[in-house]
Design a protein around this motif. Structure first.
Motif, mmCIF file in Angstrom:
data_model
loop_
_atom_site.group_PDB
_atom_site.id
_atom_site.type_symbol
_atom_site.label_atom_id
_atom_site.label_comp_id
_atom_site.label_asym_id
_atom_site.label_seq_id
_atom_site.Cartn_x
_atom_site.Cartn_y
_atom_site.Cartn_z
ATOM 1 N N CYS A 35 103.274 15.474 17.891
ATOM 2 C CA CYS A 35 104.067 14.468 17.630
ATOM 3 C C CYS A 35 105.405 14.963 17.906
ATOM 4 O O CYS A 35 105.414 16.245 17.154
ATOM 5 C CB CYS A 35 103.890 13.400 16.433
ATOM 6 S SG CYS A 35 104.123 14.256 14.981
ATOM 7 N N ASP A 36 106.442 14.197 17.926
ATOM 8 C CA ASP A 36 107.697 14.765 17.973
ATOM 9 C C ASP A 36 108.205 14.810 16.608
ATOM 10 O O ASP A 36 108.432 13.676 16.001
ATOM 11 C CB ASP A 36 108.575 13.833 18.800
ATOM 12 C CG ASP A 36 110.003 14.243 18.988
ATOM 13 O OD1 ASP A 36 110.431 15.245 18.423
ATOM 14 O OD2 ASP A 36 110.647 13.565 19.941
ATOM 15 N N LEU A 40 111.135 9.260 14.053
ATOM 16 C CA LEU A 40 110.414 8.746 12.636
ATOM 17 C C LEU A 40 109.384 8.056 12.740
ATOM 18 O O LEU A 40 108.278 8.319 11.869
ATOM 19 C CB LEU A 40 111.687 7.746 12.228
ATOM 20 C CG LEU A 40 111.587 7.169 10.718
ATOM 21 C CD1 LEU A 40 111.552 8.286 9.813
ATOM 22 C CD2 LEU A 40 112.516 5.879 10.590
ATOM 23 N N ILE A 41 109.081 7.306 13.738
ATOM 24 C CA ILE A 41 107.854 6.715 14.091
ATOM 25 C C ILE A 41 107.418 7.106 15.519
ATOM 26 O O ILE A 41 108.308 7.083 16.495
ATOM 27 C CB ILE A 41 107.947 5.224 14.004
ATOM 28 C CG1 ILE A 41 108.358 4.626 12.720
ATOM 29 C CG2 ILE A 41 106.538 4.546 14.245
ATOM 30 C CD1 ILE A 41 108.531 3.130 12.257
ATOM 31 N N LYS A 62 108.470 6.093 21.062
ATOM 32 C CA LYS A 62 108.891 6.805 19.900
ATOM 33 C C LYS A 62 110.115 5.757 19.185
ATOM 34 O O LYS A 62 110.922 5.387 19.976
ATOM 35 C CB LYS A 62 109.696 8.213 20.170
ATOM 36 C CG LYS A 62 108.723 9.101 20.555
ATOM 37 C CD LYS A 62 109.313 10.350 21.211
ATOM 38 C CE LYS A 62 108.211 11.601 21.873
ATOM 39 N NZ LYS A 62 108.687 12.633 22.153
ATOM 40 N N ILE A 63 110.355 6.081 17.959
ATOM 41 C CA ILE A 63 111.650 5.209 17.266
ATOM 42 C C ILE A 63 112.169 6.445 16.464
ATOM 43 O O ILE A 63 111.586 6.910 15.589
ATOM 44 C CB ILE A 63 111.000 4.109 16.518
ATOM 45 C CG1 ILE A 63 110.465 3.115 17.313
ATOM 46 C CG2 ILE A 63 112.428 3.504 15.805
ATOM 47 C CD1 ILE A 63 109.771 2.076 16.511
ATOM 48 N N PHE A 99 104.353 8.725 11.309
ATOM 49 C CA PHE A 99 105.283 8.267 10.546
ATOM 50 C C PHE A 99 105.685 9.379 9.765
ATOM 51 O O PHE A 99 105.047 10.008 9.009
ATOM 52 C CB PHE A 99 104.977 7.176 9.534
ATOM 53 C CG PHE A 99 106.100 6.987 8.794
ATOM 54 C CD1 PHE A 99 107.307 6.350 9.090
ATOM 55 C CD2 PHE A 99 106.170 6.875 7.288
ATOM 56 C CE1 PHE A 99 108.436 6.086 8.582
ATOM 57 C CE2 PHE A 99 106.947 6.740 6.432
ATOM 58 C CZ PHE A 99 108.289 6.123 6.999
ATOM 59 N N GLU A 100 107.150 10.182 10.188
ATOM 60 C CA GLU A 100 107.650 11.244 9.663
ATOM 61 C C GLU A 100 106.436 12.217 9.792
ATOM 62 O O GLU A 100 106.303 13.209 8.977
ATOM 63 C CB GLU A 100 107.761 11.074 8.080
ATOM 64 C CG GLU A 100 108.944 10.105 7.881
ATOM 65 C CD GLU A 100 109.391 10.022 6.451
ATOM 66 O OE1 GLU A 100 110.655 10.061 6.284
ATOM 67 O OE2 GLU A 100 108.608 9.836 5.446
ATOM 68 N N GLY A 101 105.829 12.535 10.867
ATOM 69 C CA GLY A 101 104.845 13.276 11.153
ATOM 70 C C GLY A 101 103.322 13.233 10.467
ATOM 71 O O GLY A 101 102.427 14.175 10.937
#
Length: 315
Positions: A35-36, A40-41, A62-63, A99-101
């Motif tokens: 994940c990026d 955040l999400i 992505k958000i 969510f947050e990784g």
């Protein structure tokens, strides 16, 4: 010979016996990549099916922190299901939600801990009618605060017992505890009253939700979510159950949150509100995000024919 003994099923009947379907069906396409860390999400290949009906069809999105994302589209397009999958109120059939990784689809991740930082506001308020307004707002912060206090005390008890068998140089320090059950309740109440003052409903702290208007109940539902100091707010058509004259006061509160920098994802039918508040608009149809972009492009120069047709009916 015992005639009651079960005989093997004929081959034809064996084919009719269906094996139970697993709760999660992960395929070779998930996850595609890590994940990026700046998102955040993030959802990767998010898919949700109810039986033969596919409601979300392979969505990757992505958000980012600080974004205000409005999700629009016709009824049945998957908007609310998409929102509910973001905090795994609906279990994805396939794909992942980060969510947050943290991978919320990983059973090793405590989903309840993650949800503390994801505020959710529903269409139907979902307030507890047997509790007054103040109790509705303080219930979760007090419960979680007391849980953490008990966990710290249990840990210290374990350390104390362990220290009995350790040498002087190997004794472990206790976990510092700077609060108490009384302080947790007092701080939760003070925060709740501060939030109620903000929305002009401090005088309603001791009343029950059934005595309030729909607009007042929805604003209290928003305040209840804010009492947990969330990183992101998820709104599932927050004005759909309100009378037209009550819609404005709820939208005004959401707009204030947006102006303060709160990250939010809003499923809404209020096109004017989406145009004014959102930094990005997603148009969903048939379980997919068909088109997305800044409000000026989505409402001013839509490219997709289905989006053009939708806007011609709602604007």
């Amino acid at each position: 010979m015992n005639e009651d003994k079960k005989q093997p099923l004929p081959e034809a009947e064996k084919q009719d016996v269906k094996s139970p379907k697993p709760k999660f069906v992960k395929t070779e396409k998930t996850p595609v990549e890590p994940c990026d860390p700046e998102a955040l999400i993030e959802v990767q290949h998010l898919t949700k099916s109810f039986g033969e009906l596919t409601v979300l069809d392979d969505i990757s999105e992505k958000i980012m922190q600080g974004e205000k994302v409005a999700v629009i589209g016709p009824s049945g397009s998957g908007k609310s299901t998409f929102l509910r999958c973001l905090n795994v109120l609906e279990d994805p059939t396939d794909g992942y939600v980060f969510f947050e990784g943290n991978n919320l689809c990983d059973l090793r991740v405590d989903i309840n801990v993650q949800r503390r930082r994801m505020g959710m506001v529903f269409q139907q308020f979902n307030l507890f009618n047997n509790m007054n307004v103040l109790k509705n707002i303080t219930l979760a912060p007090v419960h979680i605060g007391l849980q953490e206090l008990k966990r710290a005390k249990r840990k210290n008890l374990g350390i104390k017992i362990g220290n009995l068998f350790r040498g002087k140089e190997k004794k472990k320090a206790l976990v510092p505890i700077e609060t108490s059950a009384k302080k947790i309740r007092e701080e939760a109440k003070a925060n709740a009253m501060r939030l109620l003052e903000r929305i002009g409903l401090a005088d309603k702290a001791s009343v029950f939700p059934s005595t309030l208007s729909g607009g007042q109940r929805q604003r209290i539902a928003i305040v209840r979510a804010l009492a947990m100091n969330p990183k992101v707010m998820l709104f599932d058509e927050p004005t759909s159950a309100l009378d037209p004259e009550m819609v404005g006061e709820v939208l005004e509160l959401i707009k204030e949150l947006a102006d303060e920098g709160m990250t939010m994802v809003i499923v809404t039918h209020e096109m004017g509100f989406a145009r004014e508040v959102a930094t990005r608009v997603m148009f969903m149809d048939g379980g997919k995000i068909v088109e997305q972009g800044p409000p000026s492009e989505i409402f001013g120069a839509p490219k997709n024919e289905r989006l053009k047709d939708f806007l011609s009916k709602v604007l």
